[in-house]
Design an enzyme around this catalytic site. Structure first.
Site, PDB file in Angstrom:
ATOM      1  N   PRO A 169      72.615 -72.118 -57.552  1.00 30.91           N
ATOM      2  CA  PRO A 169      72.812 -73.427 -56.416  1.00 30.91           C
ATOM      3  C   PRO A 169      71.510 -73.826 -57.060  1.00 30.91           C
ATOM      4  O   PRO A 169      70.459 -73.843 -56.814  1.00 30.91           O
ATOM      5  CB  PRO A 169      72.836 -72.753 -55.140  1.00 30.91           C
ATOM      6  CG  PRO A 169      72.189 -71.269 -55.018  1.00 30.91           C
ATOM      7  CD  PRO A 169      72.563 -70.886 -56.371  1.00 30.91           C
ATOM      8  N   GLU A 170      71.737 -75.301 -57.537  1.00 33.24           N
ATOM      9  CA  GLU A 170      71.287 -76.171 -57.447  1.00 33.24           C
ATOM     10  C   GLU A 170      71.492 -77.699 -56.301  1.00 33.24           C
ATOM     11  O   GLU A 170      71.885 -76.950 -55.540  1.00 33.24           O
ATOM     12  CB  GLU A 170      71.616 -77.031 -59.092  1.00 33.24           C
ATOM     13  CG  GLU A 170      71.608 -76.182 -59.949  1.00 33.24           C
ATOM     14  CD  GLU A 170      70.726 -76.955 -61.121  1.00 33.24           C
ATOM     15  OE1 GLU A 170      70.838 -78.128 -61.774  1.00 33.24           O
ATOM     16  OE2 GLU A 170      71.561 -75.304 -62.422  1.00 33.24           O
TER      17      GLU A 170
ATOM     18  N   LYS B   9      66.006 -77.711 -52.722  1.00 34.36           N
ATOM     19  CA  LYS B   9      66.847 -76.999 -52.637  1.00 34.36           C
ATOM     20  C   LYS B   9      66.973 -76.171 -51.197  1.00 34.36           C
ATOM     21  O   LYS B   9      67.412 -74.746 -50.751  1.00 34.36           O
ATOM     22  CB  LYS B   9      66.554 -76.008 -53.447  1.00 34.36           C
ATOM     23  CG  LYS B   9      67.206 -76.565 -55.065  1.00 34.36           C
ATOM     24  CD  LYS B   9      67.653 -75.617 -56.007  1.00 34.36           C
ATOM     25  CE  LYS B   9      66.280 -75.263 -56.863  1.00 34.36           C
ATOM     26  NZ  LYS B   9      66.490 -74.887 -57.359  1.00 34.36           N
TER      27      LYS B   9
ATOM     28  N   ARG C 128      65.427 -71.141 -70.138  1.00 31.90           N
ATOM     29  CA  ARG C 128      66.009 -71.084 -69.785  1.00 31.90           C
ATOM     30  C   ARG C 128      67.175 -71.303 -71.113  1.00 31.90           C
ATOM     31  O   ARG C 128      66.641 -72.220 -71.978  1.00 31.90           O
ATOM     32  CB  ARG C 128      66.375 -72.211 -68.176  1.00 31.90           C
ATOM     33  CG  ARG C 128      65.242 -71.992 -67.436  1.00 31.90           C
ATOM     34  CD  ARG C 128      65.550 -71.025 -66.789  1.00 31.90           C
ATOM     35  NE  ARG C 128      67.356 -70.779 -66.469  1.00 31.90           N
ATOM     36  CZ  ARG C 128      66.732 -71.312 -64.929  1.00 31.90           C
ATOM     37  NH1 ARG C 128      66.495 -72.057 -64.647  1.00 31.90           N
ATOM     38  NH2 ARG C 128      68.076 -71.775 -64.742  1.00 31.90           N
TER      39      ARG C 128
END
Ligand SMILES: [Zn+2]
Length: 281
Positions: free
Chosen positions: A2-3, A59, A263
């Site tokens: 989740p961002e 976040k 990434r």
């Protein structure tokens, strides 16, 4: 993972569902999620606390009670489920029992999520304490200017992709959104931050705001196992331009995929200029 837009979606949903409720008890089934207080203190301090509001910084979800504040970071797979008196799944690690019989369950298949509890209800004070004092400015913050970013990167020798992922400088852009921002900004993800102009940085900030606003409006992006809640799925994945795509929507060239900062990074070699290539991932 989740961002920021997904966390904002979780915040909005939870706020409408549980603000005003009072905690009757807390069950800890996996204690390592709690970072700064003992399990016993976590339970004792939360008992009989009424939830006043839910905020967010980067976040981190900020649960503001009458006398305490709880922080929660979902990390890779964390999510909150509302249930009542159903059997526990093995991934439900913390259970908050409200006085009306509803249970808020923290579910995390990877167990990477974290929670903190503070004996203050002052959100301003919390910002000065670990971990929130390490969270950088959000793209929406007025204080996030090209001057601020320049002052933080002048001595750095790293790629712009890794900078965008660094939550201590700009908070809220994760892997998906960083790729989208760089595509819209026409900047190659491996470009060394040292050679970015003030104009480049201004464009990056503007596109960060645009991408995150749109993602929040569509409830975030549903990828792999992440869902904001049981009922709501994000729809921003329908608007992704470059991340996980095969063809560039602008020039139709095949999208390249490389690894940067560990990434998977998607970009168009034709549209995103190689201002410079750093050897530092
Ligand atoms: Zn292109």
């Amino acid at each position: 993972m989740p961002e920021l837009p997904e966390v904002e979606t979780v915040r909005t949903i939870l706020k409408s569902q549980i603000v005003g409720k009072t905690i009757k008890d807390v069950l800890i089934r996996y204690g390592k999620i709690i970072k700064n207080v003992t399990e016993q203190n976590f339970v004792t301090l939360l008992r009989n606390e009424r939830l006043i509001d839910i905020g967010r910084k980067g976040k981190y979800l900020i649960f503001i009670f009458e006398n305490v504040i709880m922080l929660s970071h979902l990390r890779m797979e964390g999510k909150y489920l509302l249930k009542s008196a159903e059997p526990y799944s093995k991934h439900e690690h913390i259970v908050f029992f409200f006085s009306d019989g509803i249970e808020l369950r923290y579910h995390d298949t990877r167990k990477f999520g974290t929670m903190y509890l503070f004996e203050t209800a002052d959100p301003v004070r919390i910002m000065q304490l670990t971990p929130l004092n390490r969270v950088g400015l959000e793209p929406f913050d007025e204080l996030l200017t090209p001057e601020y970013v320049t002052s933080r990167i002048s001595k750095l020798n790293r790629s712009i992709k890794s900078l965008l992922l660094d939550q201590t400088i700009i908070s809220g852009l994760g892997n998906i959104y960083a790729d989208e921002v760089l595509f819209l900004s026409k900047i190659h993800p491996a470009t060394n931050v040292k050679i970015l102009s003030k104009e480049n940085i201004k464009v990056l900030i503007e596109n960060s705001r645009a991408v995150l606003s749109k993602a929040i409006a569509y409830g975030g992006t549903t990828v792999r196992s992440f869902k904001a809640s049981d009922e709501v799925s994000g729809r921003f994945q329908n608007f992704l331009l470059v991340h996980t795509k095969d063809k560039c929507p602008v020039c139709n060239q095949v999208i390249s995929k490389i690894r940067l900062s560990g990434r998977g990074t998607y970009f168009c070699e034709n549209c995103q200029k190689r201002l410079d290539i750093t050897n530092t991932p």
